[in-house]
Motif scaffolding. Structure first.
Motif, mmCIF file in Angstrom:
data_model
loop_
_atom_site.group_PDB
_atom_site.id
_atom_site.type_symbol
_atom_site.label_atom_id
_atom_site.label_comp_id
_atom_site.label_asym_id
_atom_site.label_seq_id
_atom_site.Cartn_x
_atom_site.Cartn_y
_atom_site.Cartn_z
ATOM 1 N N PHE A 389 34.529 31.010 52.391
ATOM 2 C CA PHE A 389 33.136 31.098 52.850
ATOM 3 C C PHE A 389 32.280 30.273 51.896
ATOM 4 C CE2 PHE A 389 35.325 34.978 54.079
ATOM 5 C CZ PHE A 389 35.054 35.033 55.438
ATOM 6 N N PRO A 390 31.774 29.096 52.302
ATOM 7 C CA PRO A 390 31.151 28.131 51.376
ATOM 8 C C PRO A 390 29.724 28.501 50.975
ATOM 9 C CG PRO A 390 31.142 27.264 53.607
ATOM 10 C CD PRO A 390 31.848 28.566 53.689
ATOM 11 N N ASN A 391 29.577 29.402 50.008
ATOM 12 C CA ASN A 391 28.276 29.650 49.396
ATOM 13 C C ASN A 391 28.521 30.154 47.981
ATOM 14 O OD1 ASN A 391 28.229 32.772 49.436
ATOM 15 N ND2 ASN A 391 28.643 32.249 51.595
ATOM 16 N N THR A 392 27.506 30.075 47.167
ATOM 17 C CA THR A 392 27.673 30.392 45.747
ATOM 18 C C THR A 392 28.020 31.862 45.516
ATOM 19 O OG1 THR A 392 25.275 30.737 45.608
ATOM 20 C CG2 THR A 392 26.104 28.559 45.029
ATOM 21 N N ALA A 397 32.274 35.659 43.632
ATOM 22 C CA ALA A 397 33.146 36.814 43.865
ATOM 23 C C ALA A 397 34.622 36.405 43.765
ATOM 24 C CB ALA A 397 32.850 37.430 45.231
ATOM 25 N N ALA A 398 34.948 35.227 44.286
ATOM 26 C CA ALA A 398 36.318 34.727 44.187
ATOM 27 C C ALA A 398 36.710 34.504 42.732
ATOM 28 C CB ALA A 398 36.455 33.427 44.985
ATOM 29 N N ILE A 399 35.759 33.973 41.959
ATOM 30 C CA ILE A 399 36.024 33.752 40.530
ATOM 31 C C ILE A 399 36.286 35.074 39.827
ATOM 32 C CG2 ILE A 399 34.940 33.043 38.359
ATOM 33 C CD1 ILE A 399 33.545 30.796 39.956
ATOM 34 N N ALA A 400 35.540 36.093 40.183
ATOM 35 C CA ALA A 400 35.731 37.414 39.566
ATOM 36 C C ALA A 400 37.113 37.978 39.883
ATOM 37 C CB ALA A 400 34.630 38.358 40.041
ATOM 38 N N SER A 401 37.550 37.791 41.139
ATOM 39 C CA SER A 401 38.869 38.310 41.528
ATOM 40 C C SER A 401 39.979 37.586 40.764
ATOM 41 C CB SER A 401 39.068 38.152 43.026
ATOM 42 O OG SER A 401 40.344 38.636 43.404
#
Length: 622
Positions: A389-392, A397-401
């Protein structure tokens, strides 16, 4: 079964003869008394009757003996030769032996001899049995000799041993047997030397040994043995050559060559000497195929690894290992997807390897590794899903996972790679509007607009994701500024050169410095102008050479023309030089001077001629 004497009127012939003799005796005894004959006459009659009675007795005895002999020699009309027992008559044994001997085969002759041997020496048929034994034994020896000629020495000796020791031909049989055995020992020694030569691959030596069979003792032909050994040498040599060919192919080490080598080596028969070596090599080459398959798997080429493992021929010692390897390679291909689902499929594939399989232990180790990686893959798969999903917000959230994968874990490095990638994606979302604004400014195409666009793009710092893209746009816009600035200069230089003002045009083009957008265009213009200058200069030199040649100064003309080297006139100058050289060679030789002239001093040397004028155009050498 004894045949009965013929009957005459209910009596036998002998009984009838005796009755007649008695009656005659009675009649004669009465005669003297009746006739009153003398004693001498009576004595003569007694002598006559005695002689007659003796003759009659001998006749009776002869008849009885003849009947007995007939009883002995006559056989039943249908004797059962297959069920003769120990109580059978000698005549029956002789009869059955003759029937067997008529077949002529060795087996039947042996049976006939065995029957004839059972006739005892006391039998009236012993002489006939002995003659038959001699005859049948000679035939059996002939058959034995035929077997020896055919190379079946064992069969020949077996026949000879069945010849009775009592026959005369037994001595010849024993002599033949001894010669055959001697020849067999000779042939055996030769065969042993041949086999040693074959094991050492000494083909010429093996053939030389085989040909010694021609002179083998024993008086029998060894051609069959010779042909057999020669055929073996040919086959062994062919097998050794095929194995050598296979080894040469295998040395290249490619999968195709290894497979070809295995195919060739498998054509070597099990009875060949090099078969064991071939089997050993085939096993090595099969393992090399698996080594190559492992190398492909190590290079992340799971499909290639499976292909090579499946190429391992059936029947090799490592066939089961190759099958297990193919299963693990397919499982690894699923695991390399680095997804939770891929690891589940990999584990299902690896569980197919049973405990009794060669790579079961390796499969269990891999299963444990994939099981330990599942938690980290769960975090990574969640991060990848959010990043779609292309938004910051979703990228953070992906970085956190992905950041939840702890240091030291198998997928920690991969998680950090995703984190860095997603951070770059956030930077692109943040910096893309700046680049879009700079492009919009530069669209005017003027120098001020391009300079403003450059200033806008320079806001993107070096460690940002779009820095390289911004730097490329800045370079394009700077080139645009240089084109706007230098285009009039290049056009003016072109006009001057086309007008013939070569020097001025060159000077104008040289104002465009190195590194400018039109630098190489300016250099091409300068090169063309300088070429024209050189051509004009050398045209003047060539014209001077032609003038000298017309004046007859051919040597000076040649020297002048040789100065034409760098322009399009060089070919024309060389043609003129060749022509003038030919003219010089055709002229008559000048007479030699009568004396050697004294050398001139430096003051007496003639002044050099004037150099060709180049005042009209300056010469530029680059």
């Amino acid at each position: 079964m004894v045949k009965q004497n013929r009957q005459v009127g209910g009596y036998s012939a002998a009984d009838h003869f005796c009755v007649m003799s008695i009656n005659q005796g009675k009649a004669s005894s009465k005669a003297p008394s009746d006739s009153g004959s003398s004693p001498r006459t009576s004595q003569n009659l007694l002598s006559f009757y005695w002689t007659l009675g003796t003759s009659a007795g001998l006749l009776v005895a002869a008849l009885v003996g003849l009947s007995a002999f007939q009883a002995i020699i006559q056989v039943p009309q249908t004797p059962d030769c297959k069920s003769l027992d120990s109580g059978a008559a000698d005549s029956q044994r002789i009869y059955c032996a003759r029937l067997l001997a008529q077949d002529g085969s060795a087996a039947q002759l042996i049976k006939a001899i065995d029957l004839a041997k059972q006739v005892p020496s006391s039998s009236p048929l012993k002489a006939e049995a002995s003659q038959s034994l001699e005859r049948w034994s000679r035939r059996l020896l002939e058959l034995a000799d035929e077997k020896a000629e055919q190379g079946d020495l064992k069969g020949a000796i077996g026949l000879v041993d069945r010849i009775p020791s009592s026959v005369e031909v037994r001595a010849s049989a024993d002599e033949a047997k001894a010669l055959w055995q001697q020849g067999e020992q000779w042939a055996g020694a030769i065969d042993q030397r041949v086999q040693i030569a074959l094991r050492n691959q000494q083909w010429d030596e093996a053939e030389a040994q085989v040909r010694l069979l021609v002179g083998a003792p024993g008086g029998i032909s060894r051609q069959q043995k010779l042909d057999k050994l020669l055929a073996q040498i040919k086959e062994e040599r062919g097998a050794a050559e095929r194995l050598e060919e296979a080894r040469e192919l295998a040395e290249e080490g490619t999968p195709e060559q290894l497979l070809k080598a295995i195919e060739i080596a498998q054509t070597i028969g099990p009875d060949r000497i090099v078969r064991k070596s071939a089997q050993s090599d085939i096993s090595i080459w099969g393992r090399q195929l698996l080594t190559l398959a492992q190398e492909r798997l190590d290079a992340k080429d799971a499909a290639g690894a499976v292909e090579l493992a499946e190429l391992v021929p059936k029947g090799l010692s490592n066939q089961a290992e190759a099958e297990d390897f193919a299963v693990l390679a397919r499982a690894q291909r699923w695991a390399w997807s680095n997804t939770f689902f891929g690891h589940l499929l990999a584990r299902a594939e690896a569980r197919q390897i049973a405990p009794d399989r060669p790579l079961h232990k390796r499969a269990q180790t891999q299963l444990a590794t994939w099981k330990a990686e599942l938690p980290d893959l769960t975090l990574l798969d969640l991060g990848r899903l959010l990043s779609t999903f292309p938004n910051t917000a979703t990228l953070r959230a992906a970085i956190a996972s992905a950041s939840a994968v702890q240091p030291g874990r198998p997928y920690r490095v991969r998680a950090q790679t995703f984190v860095a990638q997603w951070r770059k994606d956030i930077e692109r979302f943040e910096d893309q509007p700046i680049l879009d604004q700079a492009r919009e400014i530069a669209r005017a195409g003027t120098i001020p607009a391009l300079e403003a666009a450059i200033l806008a793009a320079q806001q993107i710092e070096e460690d940002r994701a779009l820095h390289d893209k911004a730097r490329g746009l800045i370079a394009d816009w700077r080139n645009g500024i240089e084109l706007i600035e230098d285009r009039p200069v290049l056009e003016r230089a072109t006009e001057l050169i086309e007008a013939g003002a070569l020097s001025e045009g060159i000077a104008a083009a040289e104002r465009i410095g190195r590194g400018r957008a039109l630098y190489y265009d300016a250099q091409a213009l300068i090169d063309g102008a300088q070429a024209k200058l050189r051509e004009a200069e050398e045209q003047s030199i060539l014209t001077e050479a032609y003038d000298l040649a017309e004046q007859g100064e051919l040597r000076q003309a040649i020297g002048t023309a040789r100065r034409v080297r760098r322009s399009n006139l060089s070919n024309e100058a060389q043609t003129a030089i060749d022509q003038w050289n030919n003219q010089l060679q055709s002229e008559p030789a000048q007479p030699e001077p009568a004396f050697e002239p004294e050398p001139r001093t430096a003051e007496e040397q003639p002044a050099p001629g004037p150099e060709p004028s180049t005042d009209s155009q300056p010469r530029f050498d680059r």
